[in-house]
Write a protein that holds these residues in place. Sequence first.
Motif, PDB file in Angstrom:
ATOM      1  N   PRO A   1       7.171   6.987  10.794  1.00 27.14           N
ATOM      2  CA  PRO A   1       6.716   7.036  12.183  1.00 27.14           C
ATOM      3  C   PRO A   1       5.308   6.472  12.313  1.00 27.14           C
ATOM      4  CG  PRO A   1       6.793   9.236  11.184  1.00 27.14           C
ATOM      5  CD  PRO A   1       7.304   8.293  10.172  1.00 27.14           C
TER       6      PRO A   1
ATOM      7  N   ARG B   1       9.026   6.134  -2.859  1.00 25.09           N
ATOM      8  CA  ARG B   1      10.476   5.987  -2.749  1.00 25.09           C
ATOM      9  C   ARG B   1      10.894   4.777  -1.898  1.00 25.09           C
ATOM     10  NH1 ARG B   1      15.094   7.128  -5.385  1.00 25.09           N
ATOM     11  NH2 ARG B   1      14.751   4.896  -5.431  1.00 25.09           N
ATOM     12  N   ILE B   2      10.254   4.624  -0.720  1.00 24.12           N
ATOM     13  CA  ILE B   2      10.751   3.620   0.221  1.00 24.12           C
ATOM     14  C   ILE B   2      10.371   2.203  -0.199  1.00 24.12           C
ATOM     15  CG2 ILE B   2       8.918   3.430   1.973  1.00 24.12           C
ATOM     16  CD1 ILE B   2      12.722   3.981   2.528  1.00 24.12           C
TER      17      ILE B   2
ATOM     18  N   SER C   1       7.320  13.693  -2.306  1.00 22.44           N
ATOM     19  CA  SER C   1       7.660  13.193  -0.961  1.00 22.44           C
ATOM     20  C   SER C   1       8.007  14.354  -0.039  1.00 22.44           C
ATOM     21  CB  SER C   1       8.863  12.243  -1.002  1.00 22.44           C
ATOM     22  OG  SER C   1       8.677  11.255  -1.952  1.00 22.44           O
TER      23      SER C   1
ATOM     24  N   LEU D   1       3.107   1.629   3.229  1.00 22.72           N
ATOM     25  CA  LEU D   1       4.169   2.589   2.892  1.00 22.72           C
ATOM     26  C   LEU D   1       3.563   3.931   2.502  1.00 22.72           C
ATOM     27  CD1 LEU D   1       6.396   0.164   0.749  1.00 22.72           C
ATOM     28  CD2 LEU D   1       6.284   0.415   3.226  1.00 22.72           C
ATOM     29  N   LEU D   2       2.511   4.299   3.229  1.00 24.19           N
ATOM     30  CA  LEU D   2       1.814   5.560   2.971  1.00 24.19           C
ATOM     31  C   LEU D   2       2.608   6.733   3.526  1.00 24.19           C
ATOM     32  CD1 LEU D   2      -1.757   4.462   4.126  1.00 24.19           C
ATOM     33  CD2 LEU D   2      -1.062   4.987   1.761  1.00 24.19           C
TER      34      LEU D   2
ATOM     35  N   ALA E   1       3.518   9.599   5.964  1.00 18.55           N
ATOM     36  CA  ALA E   1       3.331   9.464   7.413  1.00 18.55           C
ATOM     37  C   ALA E   1       2.019  10.071   7.910  1.00 18.55           C
ATOM     38  CB  ALA E   1       4.516  10.090   8.138  1.00 18.55           C
TER      39      ALA E   1
ATOM     40  N   LEU F   1      -0.768  10.037   6.712  1.00 18.23           N
ATOM     41  CA  LEU F   1      -1.939   9.196   6.445  1.00 18.23           C
ATOM     42  C   LEU F   1      -2.002   7.965   7.343  1.00 18.23           C
ATOM     43  CD1 LEU F   1      -2.141   9.284   2.517  1.00 18.23           C
ATOM     44  CD2 LEU F   1      -3.069  10.881   4.193  1.00 18.23           C
ATOM     45  N   HIS F   2      -0.951   7.720   8.140  1.00 19.61           N
ATOM     46  CA  HIS F   2      -0.942   6.501   8.965  1.00 19.61           C
ATOM     47  C   HIS F   2      -2.093   6.486   9.980  1.00 19.61           C
ATOM     48  CE1 HIS F   2       3.674   5.724   8.289  1.00 19.61           C
ATOM     49  NE2 HIS F   2       3.008   5.893   7.171  1.00 19.61           N
TER      50      HIS F   2
ATOM     51  N   PHE G   1      16.542  -3.211   5.691  1.00 22.47           N
ATOM     52  CA  PHE G   1      15.137  -3.313   5.264  1.00 22.47           C
ATOM     53  C   PHE G   1      14.822  -4.748   4.860  1.00 22.47           C
ATOM     54  CE2 PHE G   1      13.549   1.077   4.907  1.00 22.47           C
ATOM     55  CZ  PHE G   1      14.718   1.765   5.148  1.00 22.47           C
TER      56      PHE G   1
ATOM     57  N   ASP H   1      -1.689   2.192  -5.267  1.00 18.66           N
ATOM     58  CA  ASP H   1      -1.183   3.570  -5.268  1.00 18.66           C
ATOM     59  C   ASP H   1      -2.063   4.367  -6.237  1.00 18.66           C
ATOM     60  OD1 ASP H   1       1.958   4.850  -4.580  1.00 18.66           O
ATOM     61  OD2 ASP H   1       0.558   5.998  -5.833  1.00 18.66           O
ATOM     62  N   PRO H   2      -2.451   5.595  -5.865  1.00 15.88           N
ATOM     63  CA  PRO H   2      -3.267   6.391  -6.795  1.00 15.88           C
ATOM     64  C   PRO H   2      -2.505   6.766  -8.065  1.00 15.88           C
ATOM     65  CG  PRO H   2      -2.753   7.644  -4.788  1.00 15.88           C
ATOM     66  CD  PRO H   2      -2.273   6.257  -4.568  1.00 15.88           C
TER      67      PRO H   2
ATOM     68  N   ILE I   1       0.872  -1.183   0.000  1.00 14.84           N
ATOM     69  CA  ILE I   1       0.000   0.000   0.000  1.00 14.84           C
ATOM     70  C   ILE I   1       0.909   1.231   0.000  1.00 14.84           C
ATOM     71  CG2 ILE I   1      -1.940   1.139   1.138  1.00 14.84           C
ATOM     72  CD1 ILE I   1      -2.538  -1.810   0.447  1.00 14.84           C
TER      73      ILE I   1
ATOM     74  N   TRP J   1      23.113  -0.168   4.376  1.00 11.07           N
ATOM     75  CA  TRP J   1      21.912   0.180   5.157  1.00 11.07           C
ATOM     76  C   TRP J   1      20.650  -0.444   4.535  1.00 11.07           C
ATOM     77  CZ3 TRP J   1      17.915   4.113   4.395  1.00 11.07           C
ATOM     78  CH2 TRP J   1      17.223   4.447   5.561  1.00 11.07           C
TER      79      TRP J   1
ATOM     80  N   TYR K   1      19.710   7.988   1.546  1.00 15.36           N
ATOM     81  CA  TYR K   1      19.623   9.345   2.089  1.00 15.36           C
ATOM     82  C   TYR K   1      21.018   9.794   2.538  1.00 15.36           C
ATOM     83  CZ  TYR K   1      14.792   7.918   1.981  1.00 15.36           C
ATOM     84  OH  TYR K   1      13.575   7.456   1.548  1.00 15.36           O
TER      85      TYR K   1
HETATM   86  N1  LIG Z   1      12.617   3.485   7.326  1.00 15.85           N
HETATM   87  C1  LIG Z   1      13.119   4.520   6.698  1.00 15.85           C
HETATM   88  O1  LIG Z   1      14.299   4.800   6.788  1.00 15.85           O
HETATM   89  C2  LIG Z   1      12.246   5.385   5.837  1.00 15.85           C
HETATM   90  C3  LIG Z   1      12.818   6.177   4.839  1.00 15.85           C
HETATM   91  C4  LIG Z   1      11.952   6.946   4.040  1.00 15.85           C
HETATM   92  C5  LIG Z   1      10.592   6.948   4.270  1.00 15.85           C
HETATM   93  N2  LIG Z   1      10.090   6.198   5.287  1.00 15.85           N
HETATM   94  C6  LIG Z   1       8.644   6.203   5.598  1.00 15.85           C
HETATM   95  O2  LIG Z   1       7.959   5.502   4.570  1.00 15.85           O
HETATM   96  C7  LIG Z   1       6.679   6.091   4.331  1.00 15.85           C
HETATM   97  C8  LIG Z   1       6.568   6.474   2.856  1.00 15.85           C
HETATM   98  O3  LIG Z   1       7.620   7.354   2.533  1.00 15.85           O
HETATM   99  P1  LIG Z   1       8.145   7.562   1.020  1.00 15.85           P
HETATM  100  O4  LIG Z   1       9.417   8.310   1.141  1.00 15.85           O
HETATM  101  O5  LIG Z   1       8.100   6.276   0.268  1.00 15.85           O
HETATM  102  O6  LIG Z   1       7.008   8.538   0.461  1.00 15.85           O
HETATM  103  P2  LIG Z   1       6.599   8.761  -1.074  1.00 15.85           P
HETATM  104  O7  LIG Z   1       5.886  10.071  -1.098  1.00 15.85           O
HETATM  105  O8  LIG Z   1       7.796   8.595  -1.960  1.00 15.85           O
HETATM  106  O9  LIG Z   1       5.601   7.569  -1.373  1.00 15.85           O
HETATM  107  C9  LIG Z   1       4.299   7.503  -0.860  1.00 15.85           C
HETATM  108  C10 LIG Z   1       3.425   6.822  -1.908  1.00 15.85           C
HETATM  109  O10 LIG Z   1       2.119   6.637  -1.334  1.00 15.85           O
HETATM  110  C11 LIG Z   1       1.182   6.914  -2.361  1.00 15.85           C
HETATM  111  N3  LIG Z   1      -0.102   7.226  -1.753  1.00 15.85           N
HETATM  112  C12 LIG Z   1      -0.565   8.448  -1.324  1.00 15.85           C
HETATM  113  N4  LIG Z   1      -1.817   8.311  -0.836  1.00 15.85           N
HETATM  114  C13 LIG Z   1      -2.153   7.007  -0.976  1.00 15.85           C
HETATM  115  C14 LIG Z   1      -3.319   6.251  -0.635  1.00 15.85           C
HETATM  116  N5  LIG Z   1      -4.369   6.809  -0.043  1.00 15.85           N
HETATM  117  N6  LIG Z   1      -3.322   4.915  -0.902  1.00 15.85           N
HETATM  118  C15 LIG Z   1      -2.251   4.317  -1.480  1.00 15.85           C
HETATM  119  N7  LIG Z   1      -1.118   4.985  -1.810  1.00 15.85           N
HETATM  120  C16 LIG Z   1      -1.072   6.314  -1.546  1.00 15.85           C
HETATM  121  C17 LIG Z   1       1.799   8.064  -3.156  1.00 15.85           C
HETATM  122  O11 LIG Z   1       1.231   8.175  -4.449  1.00 15.85           O
HETATM  123  C18 LIG Z   1       3.273   7.651  -3.175  1.00 15.85           C
HETATM  124  O12 LIG Z   1       3.583   6.861  -4.312  1.00 15.85           O
HETATM  125  C19 LIG Z   1       6.597   7.270   5.305  1.00 15.85           C
HETATM  126  O13 LIG Z   1       5.973   6.875   6.497  1.00 15.85           O
HETATM  127  C20 LIG Z   1       8.054   7.602   5.581  1.00 15.85           C
HETATM  128  O14 LIG Z   1       8.270   8.247   6.821  1.00 15.85           O
HETATM  129  C21 LIG Z   1      10.866   5.409   6.064  1.00 15.85           C
END
Ligand SMILES: NC(=O)c1ccc[n+]([C@@H]2O[C@H](COP(=O)([O-])OP(=O)(O)OC[C@H]3O[C@@H](n4cnc5c(N)ncnc54)[C@H](O)[C@@H]3O)[C@@H](O)[C@H]2O)c1
Length: 363
Positions: A104, A19-20, A174, A79-80, A82, A84-85, A311, A41-42, A15, A307, A259
């Motif tokens: 988080p 990026r992550i 992002s 993976l939404l 943050a 939206l969690h 994951f 993903d939308p 979901i 790193w 990062y």
């Molecule tokens: N563990 C880590 O080191 C680490 C690193 C980066 C990000 N994160 C966490 O991962 C999560 C995602 O981060 P990201 O960097 O991938 O963000 P991102 O913006 O790159 O990706 C989020 C994705 O969610 C999609 N999305 C938005 N609304 C949606 C919905 N209602 N239903 C389904 N998909 C939807 C977006 O289109 C996008 O593709 C966040 O909670 C972030 O904090 C963790």
Amino acid sequence: MTFTPYDRPVRTAFIGLGRIYDLNVRAYLDNPDAEVVALVDPSAERQAQRQADWPRAAAFGSVAELAASGIEVDAVECLLPAALHGDGVPELLEHGWHVNAQKPMCNDLASARRMLKAARARDRVLRVMENNLFYEPLRQLKSVLEAGEIGQVSGYHVKMVGTGNGGWDIPWSSFEWQMEQMRLGRGIMVFDDGWHKLSTALWLFGPVREVRAWIGNTHFGPGVDVDAPATLMWEHDSGIRGVWDITLAPDMYMRSDYYTNDERWEVTGSTGYARVNRGSARGIQQPSLEVYAHGQLRGYHALDDDWGSSFRDSGRHWLRWLRTGEGPLLWSGEEAVDVLRFALAAYESSAAGGTGVDPAALS
Ligand SMILES: NC(=O)c1ccc[n+]([C@@H]2O[C@H](COP(=O)([O-])OP(=O)(O)OC[C@H]3O[C@@H](n4cnc5c(N)ncnc54)[C@H](O)[C@@H]3O)[C@@H](O)[C@H]2O)c1
């Protein structure tokens, strides 16, 4: 919890495919414990890009469409963004799916309570993944400390420098939700990336009884603010103290596959010290863990200090856990609430001018 381990691969949906996903997916590739059945993903572009990994998975624009499809799902990788969690995770649990959520956990304690309640109501497992607990240099650090190799621990220092150049590309979208989080008082350094630092502190040294913080702000342009410089200090129940400083170096280049934060964890003991030299970036290119004791410095040269591997191992742990029930499940939903309390105590302390706040006393 009456969860019964699966005697077949865990049918999983991703979901959020941003990026992550590129790192979370590592746990699923060539893993007989999982079958990826759906992608949500939308963004049609993201769907098409990720479907190359999973040609047999069905792609949807929303969770509601997946739920209505009739496809059977056991668990989801959440993976939404943050923000939206808080609403998104309870929705996923209410569909009867186990949830492995990215950190988080959520922005406030009321949302955390809703998440735990939804998990209990549907008898599903909520995990908030913390990949740093699976990063081999940190795991080895923990072993070194537990073996008493630097004597009795007296304190430690975590350093994080946000550098502006290098690393992988991050889509502007992002940053947009991160800046929105910043406006809500949940910045990218202290709350988002900071989640890792606070998690490792709890994991290494146990509960925290007092937090003091001074969280600053750097304005880079309209709508672009970063929550640094910042300094957080705390004391564990054991009396061990930690301090974490966050600084910015916007024009510094940092070599990284991910990062570009330049990071280290340095623990002082009665007979020596131990230091993890880097996390997501390759700042100090010495052995990723060094241990000094009794006049001798020892370097770990052969750890898996990519790193990204953390994951892979975090996700594999989740899937193995669903297959066998063998724990501990790092982190459970309840443990993640302790991390959230730690962060919220820092904000409360900073707002009050740096006074001491007990995370357990927050309501
Ligand atoms: N563990 C880590 O080191 C680490 C690193 C980066 C990000 N994160 C966490 O991962 C999560 C995602 O981060 P990201 O960097 O991938 O963000 P991102 O913006 O790159 O990706 C989020 C994705 O969610 C999609 N999305 C938005 N609304 C949606 C919905 N209602 N239903 C389904 N998909 C939807 C977006 O289109 C996008 O593709 C966040 O909670 C972030 O904090 C963790």
